[in-house]
Design an enzyme around this catalytic site. Structure first.
Site, PDB file in Angstrom:
ATOM      1  N   LYS A  10       2.370  10.203   5.684  1.00  0.00           N
ATOM      2  CA  LYS A  10       2.441   9.055   6.443  1.00  0.00           C
ATOM      3  C   LYS A  10       3.699   8.200   5.915  1.00  0.00           C
ATOM      4  O   LYS A  10       4.248   8.675   4.839  1.00  0.00           O
ATOM      5  CB  LYS A  10       1.428   8.241   6.016  1.00  0.00           C
ATOM      6  CG  LYS A  10       0.739   7.694   4.517  1.00  0.00           C
ATOM      7  CD  LYS A  10       1.658   6.535   4.203  1.00  0.00           C
ATOM      8  CE  LYS A  10       1.433   6.165   2.759  1.00  0.00           C
ATOM      9  NZ  LYS A  10       2.485   5.033   2.060  1.00  0.00           N
ATOM     10  N   PRO A  93       6.383  15.153  -2.011  1.00  0.00           N
ATOM     11  CA  PRO A  93       6.611  14.954  -3.471  1.00  0.00           C
ATOM     12  C   PRO A  93       5.520  13.906  -3.948  1.00  0.00           C
ATOM     13  O   PRO A  93       5.108  12.898  -3.105  1.00  0.00           O
ATOM     14  CB  PRO A  93       8.037  14.220  -3.413  1.00  0.00           C
ATOM     15  CG  PRO A  93       8.215  13.528  -1.937  1.00  0.00           C
ATOM     16  CD  PRO A  93       7.506  14.671  -1.132  1.00  0.00           C
ATOM     17  N   GLY A  96       6.199   9.557  -4.211  1.00  0.00           N
ATOM     18  CA  GLY A  96       7.275   9.294  -3.092  1.00  0.00           C
ATOM     19  C   GLY A  96       6.776   8.243  -1.978  1.00  0.00           C
ATOM     20  O   GLY A  96       7.828   7.806  -1.299  1.00  0.00           O
ATOM     21  N   ASP A 135      -5.644   4.405   0.923  1.00  0.00           N
ATOM     22  CA  ASP A 135      -4.856   5.028   1.724  1.00  0.00           C
ATOM     23  C   ASP A 135      -5.971   6.025   2.309  1.00  0.00           C
ATOM     24  O   ASP A 135      -5.417   6.564   3.399  1.00  0.00           O
ATOM     25  CB  ASP A 135      -3.715   5.479   1.287  1.00  0.00           C
ATOM     26  CG  ASP A 135      -2.567   4.270   1.231  1.00  0.00           C
ATOM     27  OD1 ASP A 135      -2.672   3.239   1.642  1.00  0.00           O
ATOM     28  OD2 ASP A 135      -1.361   4.914   0.710  1.00  0.00           O
TER      29      ASP A 135
END
Length: 289
Positions: A10, A93, A96, A135
Site C-alpha cells: 500500500k 522491504p 519501508g 493498517d
C-alpha cells in the site's frame, strides 16, 4: 485452486496528524491505495494444529511474526482444529512504509478464513486484524480508503489509478521513532475527502524523516527531477512518484541509482487480495456445480 495468495503493498497518498489522544495514540487522516506489487504466501492445510512458517527472514522470531500471530488468532477465535504450513515469498522491504507485515497478516486472515472454512465476515476479520495492527483492516477490506481516527475508521474512495515508481533508499524507519519525535507536527487542520481528491494534503512526517534519515531526503530530491510531487509513504522510508503510463515510470526506473532498490507498479483501488478471494469463491462455485 489458488496456490499463491498476494499480499500487496500500500501507499499513503497523504498523511496528516490532527491531534493526540490521552492514551498517546495519534489522530490521523490518510488515504490508502494498493499497488500491483507485493509479497506472496502459500498455505498448505494440515490435520494437526501446528502453525509453521517457512521464510527467508532471520531477524524476526516465528512467534513474533504477524503471519503466525494472525493464523493463531483466527485459529483460536474460530475454534479451528486444523493447522497450516505457510510459505512466505518476501518482496516488500521492512521499515519501508509499504505495509508489508500488515499485508501479510491480512492475507493470512483472508486466505485461512476460506481454507479453514471459518466463515467469518469481513467485519469480523477486520476486527481481528485491528488487534494485530492499525493498517491490517484496510488490507482485509481490500479497497482504497480514506482513514481517520487512529487509522481504523474507513471510507471507500476511488482516486485515479496511475503508475508509480517506488524507491526504497536502503534505510529502515521506525514508526515509533517518528511518532515520538518532539518536532513532529500534531495539529494539522482536518481536510475533507473532496479536498484531498482535489489535490490537498501532504505527508506531515516527511520533514522529520528527512532530518533523521538523509537517504530519504536524497531519494525525494532525486525523484523531483522527474515528477512534480514526489512523496514519502507512511512514516517512510519508501518514496514514490506517479506517472501517466507504465512506459513513463519504466523510463525513470532505468535511471535510479544502483544503490537504491526500486520498482514500478500500477496503483489499484481494488486490492489484488480482494480479487484473489473472489477468484477462490468462483472456483468453489464451479466445483460445486
Amino acid at each position: 485452486m489458488i496456490e499463491w495468495w498476494p499480499a500487496p503493498a500500500k501507499i499513503n497518498l497523504f498523511l496528516h496528524i490532527t491531534g493526540r489522544r490521552a492514551d498517546g495514540y495519534h489522530e490521523l487522516q490518510t488515504a490508502f491505495q494498493f499497488l500491483e506489487h507485493g509479497d506472496k504466501l502459500k498455505f498448505t492445510i494440515t490435520e494437526t494444529p501446528e502453525i509453521i512458517l517457512q521464510t527467508q527472514l532471520t531477524d524476526v522470531a516465528a512467534d513474533d511474526n504477524l503471519i503466525v500471530r494472525a493464523a493463531k488468532l483466527l485459529q483460536t477465535t474460530a475454534k479451528v482444529t486444523l493447522g497450516v504450513a505457510i510459505q512466505l515469498y518476501k518482496k516488500l522491504p521492512m521499515g519501508g512504509g509499504l505495509g508489508g507485515g500488515s499485508s501479510d497478516a491480512a492475507t493470512t486472515l483472508v486466505a485461512l478464513n476460506k481454507l479453514w472454512q471459518c466463515d467469518l465476515t469481513e467485519d469480523q476479520l477486520a476486527t481481528l486484524g485491528l488487534q494485530l495492527g492499525a493498517d491490517v483492516p484496510v488490507f482485509v477490506r481490500g479497497h482504497a480508503a480514506w482513514a481517520e481516527g487512529v487509522g481504523e475508521i474507513f471510507t471507500e474512495i476511488d482516486p485515479p489509478e496511475p503508475w508509480y515508481l517506488v524507491i526504497f533508499p536502503d534505510c529502515a524507519v521506525s514508526t515509533a521513532e517518528i511518532f515520538s519525535a518532539t518536532e513532529l507536527t500534531r495539529d494539522c487542520e482536518p481536510i475533507t475527502i473532496a479536498g484531498f481528491l482535489a489535490g490537498e494534503g501532504s505527508n506531515i512526517c516527511e520533514s522529520v524523516v528527512k532530518k533523521l534519515h538523509p537517504p530519504v531526503a536524497q531519494a525525494l530530491t532525486w525523484l523531483a527531477q522527474y515528477a512534480a510531487i514526489p512523496r514519502m509513504t507512511g512514516t517512510g522510508s519508501c518514496v514514490f512518484a506517479r506517472f501517466n503510463s507504465a512506459d513513463e515510470a519504466e523510463n525513470v526506473l532505468q535511471n535510479v541509482p544502483e544503490h537504491w532498490h526500486a520498482f514500478t507498479a500500477k496503483g489499484c483501488n481494488e486490492s489484488p487480495l480482494s480479487l484473489c478471494a473472489k477468484d477462490f469463491d468462483r472456483s468453489l462455485n464451479v466445483t460445486a456445480n
